[in-house]
Scaffold this active site. Structure first.
Site, PDB file in Angstrom:
ATOM      1  N   ASP A 129     -79.714  30.120   7.885  1.00 45.83           N
ATOM      2  CA  ASP A 129     -80.363  29.399   6.787  1.00 45.83           C
ATOM      3  C   ASP A 129     -81.543  30.228   6.278  1.00 45.83           C
ATOM      4  O   ASP A 129     -82.422  30.599   7.046  1.00 45.83           O
ATOM      5  CB  ASP A 129     -80.806  28.015   7.257  1.00 45.83           C
ATOM      6  CG  ASP A 129     -79.621  27.079   7.448  1.00 45.83           C
ATOM      7  OD1 ASP A 129     -78.659  27.187   6.665  1.00 45.83           O
ATOM      8  OD2 ASP A 129     -79.646  26.266   8.378  1.00 45.83           O
ATOM      9  N   HIS A 134     -79.616  26.232   0.151  1.00 45.97           N
ATOM     10  CA  HIS A 134     -79.172  24.863   0.448  1.00 45.97           C
ATOM     11  C   HIS A 134     -80.068  24.045   1.380  1.00 45.97           C
ATOM     12  O   HIS A 134     -79.661  22.959   1.810  1.00 45.97           O
ATOM     13  CB  HIS A 134     -77.715  24.864   0.932  1.00 45.97           C
ATOM     14  CG  HIS A 134     -77.472  25.525   2.257  1.00 45.97           C
ATOM     15  ND1 HIS A 134     -76.877  26.762   2.378  1.00 45.97           N
ATOM     16  CD2 HIS A 134     -77.738  25.133   3.516  1.00 45.97           C
ATOM     17  CE1 HIS A 134     -76.791  27.088   3.647  1.00 45.97           C
ATOM     18  NE2 HIS A 134     -77.306  26.118   4.370  1.00 45.97           N
ATOM     19  N   HIS A 186     -74.319  31.791  10.653  1.00 41.34           N
ATOM     20  CA  HIS A 186     -74.876  30.980   9.571  1.00 41.34           C
ATOM     21  C   HIS A 186     -76.408  30.969   9.656  1.00 41.34           C
ATOM     22  O   HIS A 186     -76.990  30.265  10.470  1.00 41.34           O
ATOM     23  CB  HIS A 186     -74.325  29.564   9.635  1.00 41.34           C
ATOM     24  CG  HIS A 186     -74.827  28.699   8.521  1.00 41.34           C
ATOM     25  ND1 HIS A 186     -74.285  28.758   7.270  1.00 41.34           N
ATOM     26  CD2 HIS A 186     -75.846  27.816   8.450  1.00 41.34           C
ATOM     27  CE1 HIS A 186     -74.937  27.931   6.477  1.00 41.34           C
ATOM     28  NE2 HIS A 186     -75.902  27.344   7.159  1.00 41.34           N
ATOM     29  N   ASP A 191     -72.101  25.123   4.319  1.00 36.17           N
ATOM     30  CA  ASP A 191     -73.105  24.134   4.710  1.00 36.17           C
ATOM     31  C   ASP A 191     -73.921  23.609   3.541  1.00 36.17           C
ATOM     32  O   ASP A 191     -75.138  23.684   3.578  1.00 36.17           O
ATOM     33  CB  ASP A 191     -74.037  24.780   5.753  1.00 36.17           C
ATOM     34  CG  ASP A 191     -75.046  23.797   6.322  1.00 36.17           C
ATOM     35  OD1 ASP A 191     -74.700  22.618   6.455  1.00 36.17           O
ATOM     36  OD2 ASP A 191     -76.176  24.213   6.624  1.00 36.17           O
TER      37      ASP A 191
HETATM   38 ZN   LIG Z   1     -77.245  25.862   6.457  1.00 31.93          ZN
END
Ligand SMILES: [Zn+2]
Length: 1068
Positions: free
Chosen positions: A270, A591, A268, A380
């Site tokens: 970001d 996000h 994951h 997320d």
């Molecule tokens: Zn995230």
């Protein structure tokens, strides 16, 4: 032969046997005698030199590897420090591997407490390193598993990024980054690994974990005694005996009742958060290369990477790595997942933005990898719109995965597997990995917890287990792979099978008949401040969504009206430009960017991307309009309407532009004039000063200002509060009870806004206990009372202001002729700490529900607090409007850039600004401008056309100077009958000249409409969010006008692909 079993410890003393095993594999203690102390029996220092890449954040992007290695590297040594934050440091590593290490595994060991990338001497990205933050996550690079000898002098490079895995915080994780962070070189050596010892440490580690989790079960004791006997065996000098003991234990497999965990490697990553976009590009290279390295020795590995943008960055910045990734894609090991361009926010992007996330994501995967994803993967984000199932169906997806709902503060979500039904009745299969995480370390306790936490026991036999370092990227490590092998099928622990998401979902689908149904939004009971934080981001997002919509509409009209051959160069260039622009917008919808939860450095960069997209949208729009109308001849003032219904609106024109004596009104200052214009649906009209049906009036009575335009009547106090609002001529008043009890709207209210922890993210329930109305009659703040700035007959404008704290607030309250709403144009110079600013409307509407605009539809939520689920929804997300109504009348609030709402009891409030201090200390500390409006109405929100008025509020008529010959008004497209909104009219992405239209049913009813196009159409086909061609859709022509009859179910989304026919007409 019978199994002799393991030899138990002499004493039955759990308190000594178990810790003894742990000490034997401790990295911190007893290394002189324990197993970890034997991992590296020999090592050699590395000759090191260094070059500091000039410039700070992102500067690396203008340097190629070949240029870097030509620079002058100077000697450095252990103990030297490098920085500051966001800078780049290159190290040249020179060494020779000793001949006596032949046949052995050799590693580079490295420590700088930062992230870094290992490069080969000839410029291949080999692997990422992450050696701090606060524990080392990847601190070695394996040069060879079996040294062949006689390699001679070797050269490697390490590119150090002066940041940690999670940015550059020095105190708390979400503190703003420390700009002066330095990173010290603590370790740089080549080392010989004893691979038997390496295997034994993992055997002991997993047995220790099993014992810890399973005791007092028989199997747990077996694990402890096996490990204990292994330690004795190793101490006695018999490593191979110890290995055999471990093998015996792990060979005992599970029975049929066992739950299966689908181990899926992921990282994951970001796309920006506690670091900027530029660092994510490097994180992609570090994460991807590390996984390729693992695949060399662990052929069972499956790694999934979401966010096509990150793949595209890999292709752009690391083409050689990208080719190696593609080879593993072809081998089925390294897989794209999720379908979208980036993992976006689940609340704020518009319906069209959602569609484009899927469209451009899948387009990339299809064109680059020859495949598309089968699932929507959004682990997320901070809540999930109730239209997502419909949007997923629109783009051909039926599988959804997230884990974020486990973060809800109040209620535990009751399922990990369910059928999710959206507002249009679409259903998809939803799966939440029951470990409630996407960055599992692959330990026994996580595996057992995952199984225990599963909310669907007896219904689902398989669950996703997403392992690998995440948030800052990284992904699985070799150590996780070692543990996974031991847990593949070991009695006492769930089965741990490496699997692709497709394989996992196929097995879940076979059990889908057992799953319960969840209807409506997945509301995250946390992070509700993200609807408001970083207000400028939200405003730009809304503006650019409409600007791109309009650009695509005008471009489509140019193609439809002039024909593809006449517009081909314009179409080709515009499609390229629009795709680039859309991708910038989609990127900013990541996000942690659009929600406002990133660090300061991210936002000016995001703003620049938005502004570039706005500029392109305006250019495409103007070029298309120029193509439609031509560029020669006397120009007249024209208004263009890109919405499907006719509009009468007051606009500003240059003073003297319309003939004197008309119905005009000088604006404040006198440079411009107001005129009331009429524009046909999706078409244009010459600016003519229309006669208002009623003049707008303002009267002051006892410091109360009464405004009326024949549609709306409002009373405003001298401090800007709304004390009466009604449809003109109606006796029902939004702010006054029949018995005369006085209520008020536009109460500008500040609340304390101190979250428990997640500052930029959270507005807690207790903030509601601290309201302070700053424009109350007895306000302690300095109020500049209302003055009449403009007094009709086309527009009345009042102005007032208030100074409070370190901030100031000025508001123009405007009522225009023929308008259905009263507008509040607001400027705020905002410099507060931990406050939230709202406008509050305390109404006289008796209802227990409110409606909120969302993506391609709207959502009803209760306004009461009956249950804990209702209570938790005190701050909710809505888009262009919210409405509370009784069955035959009501009240709506419109806005053009806000997303945070509350509707409680009879009260509606719109959140305007927040002032969090982490992770961006400067968040929202600047000047803001925004508008909202209030709309009293008769009938339901559908009968009052709240949806249409909100569209108008967000999309003003476009005023242009254009050569009009003969025809002074025309409508290109319209829709007969209400219900379905024609949101999108765009050229097909394939450049064929086909036109895609996308509509949604906006009332929540079964609707029948006819789309009417004043252009020749050769064929109409059903389409979808992927712009595919489906079945023929019947249409008919009458007098050169094409009609396409369509029927809609409530809130359904429909796309059509139109192939234009022979050109009906051109401007010449
Ligand atoms: Zn995230």
């Amino acid at each position: 032969m019978s199994d002799p079993g393991v030899q138990a410890s002499i004493h039955k003393n759990l308190k000594t046997t178990l810790p003894r095993i742990n000490n034997y594999i401790s990295s911190n203690r007893f290394r002189e005698v324990n197993l970890v102390g034997r991992l590296y029996p020999d090592s050699r220092p590395i000759t090191l030199s260094h070059w500091a890449l000039p410039g700070g954040e992102g500067a690396w992007q203008s340097w190629s590897f070949d240029d870097v290695i030509k620079q002058e590297f100077t000697p450095v040594s252990i103990g030297d420090s490098f920085g500051p934050t966001w800078t780049t440091h290159w190290f040249k590593l020179e060494f020779e591997v000793p001949e006596e290490w032949k046949g052995k595994e050799v590693r580079i060991r490295w420590g700088t407490n930062s992230e870094a990338t290992v490069w080969s001497h000839d410029g291949h990205v080999l692997q990422g390193l992450s050696t701090g933050d606060p524990v080392a996550k990847r601190s070695y690079y394996t040069i060879t598993r079996s040294y062949e000898g006689q390699a001679g002098p070797q050269v490697f490079y390490i590119e150090m990024a002066a940041n940690k895995l999670l940015g550059a915080y020095s105190g708390d994780q979400i503190d703003p980054p420390d700009p002066d962070m330095m990173f010290t070189l603590t370790l740089a050596e080549i080392a010989l690994l004893d691979s038997n010892v390496y295997q034994l440490t993992h055997d002991l580690e997993v047995l220790y974990q099993l014992a810890n989790e399973l005791i007092p079960d028989h199997r747990g004791y077996q694990a402890m005694y096996t490990a204990n006997q292994m330690v004795n065996s190793i101490i006695a000098g018999d490593d191979s005996g110890a290995i055999a003991l471990a093998e015996q234990y792990f060979a005992k497999g599970n029975g049929a009742r066992c739950h299966t965990l689908a181990a899926i490697g992921n990282c994951h990553l970001d796309t920006a958060w506690l670091w900027p976009y530029s660092e994510t590009k490097r994180k992609v290279a570090r994460s991807f290369s590390s996984q390729l390295k693992i695949m060399e020795n662990y052929p069972e590995h499956i790694f999934v990477a979401s966010q096509a943008q990150q793949w595209a960055w890999c292709k752009e910045y690391y083409p050689e790595l990208y080719e190696r990734v593609k080879a593993q894609v072809a081998a089925g090991k390294f897989l794209p997942v999720g379908s979208t361009w980036i993992e976006m926010d689940g609340n704020i992007p518009s319906g069209e933005s959602f569609v484009r996330q899927f469209f451009y994501g899948q387009k990339f995967y299809r064109e680059e990898l020859g495949m598309t994803c089968k699932e929507f993967w959004l682990p997320d984000t901070f809540g999930y719109s109730a239209q997502i199932p419909g949007l997923m169906k629109h783009v051909g997806l039926e599988r959804f995965l997230t884990q974020k709902m486990s973060w809800s503060l109040v209620n535990k979500f009751p399922h990990h597997n369910f059928v999710w039904e959206g507002i249009d009745g679409s259903t998809v299969l939803a799966h939440f990995p029951p470990g409630d995480s996407y960055h599992m370390n692959l330990t026994v306790d996580e595996a057992i917890w995952t199984q225990e936490n599963l909310q669907d026991k007896g219904r689902a036999g398989i669950s996703a287990f997403l392992f690998g370092y995440g948030d800052g990227g990284g992904g699985p490590t070799q150590e996780m792979m070692e543990r996974r092998r031991r847990l593949a099928d070991t009695d006492g622990c769930p089965k741990m099978e490496m699997m692709t998401p497709d394989q996992m979902f196929e097995r879940l689908e076979s059990q889908q008949h057992n799953f319960c149904r969840w209807v409506g939004e997945l509301f995250l009971e946390l992070h509700n401040g993200t609807y408001t934080t970083q207000a400028a981001m939200k405003r730009l997002c809304r503006k650019v969504e409409f600007a791109l919509r309009d650009a695509e509409f005008y471009l489509s009209m140019a193609i439809g009206l002039l024909g593809i051959s006449a517009t081909l160069p314009l179409l080709k260039q515009s499609l390229t430009d629009l795709e680039i622009s859309w991708k910038k917008v989609l990127l900013n919808q990541f996000h942690d960017v659009i929600p406002g939860s990133s660090i300061e450095i991210v936002y000016p960069q995001a703003e620049e991307l938005y502004n570039e997209a706005l500029l392109v949208a305006a250019t495409v729009r103007d070029e298309a309009i120029k193509a439609i109308f031509g560029d020669i001849g006397t120009k007249s003032q024209v208004v263009i309407n890109s919405l499907q219904w006719p509009r009468d609106e007051v606009i500003k024109v240059t003073a003297g532009a319309v003939k004197p004596g008309s119905n005009t009104q000088k604006t404040e200052g006198g440079a411009e004039e107001y005129v009331l214009v009429s524009a046909p649906p999706m078409g244009y009209a010459l600016v003519l000063a229309g006669t208002p049906p009623f003049p707008v009036t303002v009267n002051e009575v006892n410091e109360v200002f009464v405004l009326d335009n024949g549609f709306v009547q409002a009373e405003i106090t001298s401090t800007g509060q709304l004390i009466s609002l009604k449809v003109s001529g109606d006796d029902r008043d939004v702010f006054r009870h029949g018995d005369g009890t006085q209520l008020a709207g536009n109460q500008i209210t500040i609340f304390d806004d101190e979250p428990l922890y997640w500052d930029a993210w959270d507005v807690m329930d207790y903030h509601l206990e601290t309201p302070e109305v700053i424009n109350a009659k007895d306000s302690k703040y300095t109020i500049t009372p209302v003055t009449v700035v403009e007094s009709g007959p086309l527009l009345v404008k009042l102005r007032w202001g208030v100074e409070f704290g370190k901030s100031s607030f000025t508001q123009d309250i405007e009522l225009a002729a023929a308008a259905a709403y009263l507008t509040f144009s607001t400027s705020v110079s905002w410099h507060e700490d931990h406050k939230i600013l709202k406008t509050v409307f305390d109404t006289n509407i008796q209802t227990n529900k409110a409606n909120f605009d969302i993506q391609f539809g709207h959502l009803q939520r209760p306004t009461h607090m009956n249950t804990s689920w209702d209570t938790a929804r005190y701050e909710v997300c809505g888009h262009k409007w919210a409405d509370i109504s009784e069955p035959d009348w009501g009240f709506a609030v419109l806005n053009e850039s806000k997303y945070g709402w509350m509707a409680r009891g009879h009260q509606v409030s719109l959140s305007l600004l927040r002032s969090p201090k982490a992770p961006d200390y400067t968040a929202d500390m600047k000047d803001h401008f925004f508008k909202y409006a209030v709309m009293p109405h008769r009938g339901t929100l559908q009968e009052a056309q709240v949806v249409q008025r909100a569209y108008e509020f967000n999309n003003p008529l476009l005023k242009c100077d254009l050569p009009l010959e003969g025809v002074t008004e025309d409508s290109w497209v319209s829709v007969e009958d209400d219900g379905a909104v024609l949101h999108t009219v765009k050229p097909a992405d394939d450049g064929s000249g086909d036109i895609i239209i996308r509509m949604f049913e906006s009332c929540g009813c079964k609707s029948k409409v006819k789309v009417k196009l004043s252009m020749a159409i050769a064929s109409v086909k059903a389409s979808n969010g992927m712009e595919e061609s489906g079945v023929e859709v019947p249409f008919f022509e009458e007098a050169g006008v094409t009609f396409v009859p369509l029927s809609f179910t409530p809130f359904s989304i429909k796309a059509l692909r139109l192939t234009p026919g022979s050109v009906a007409r051109g401007h010449d």
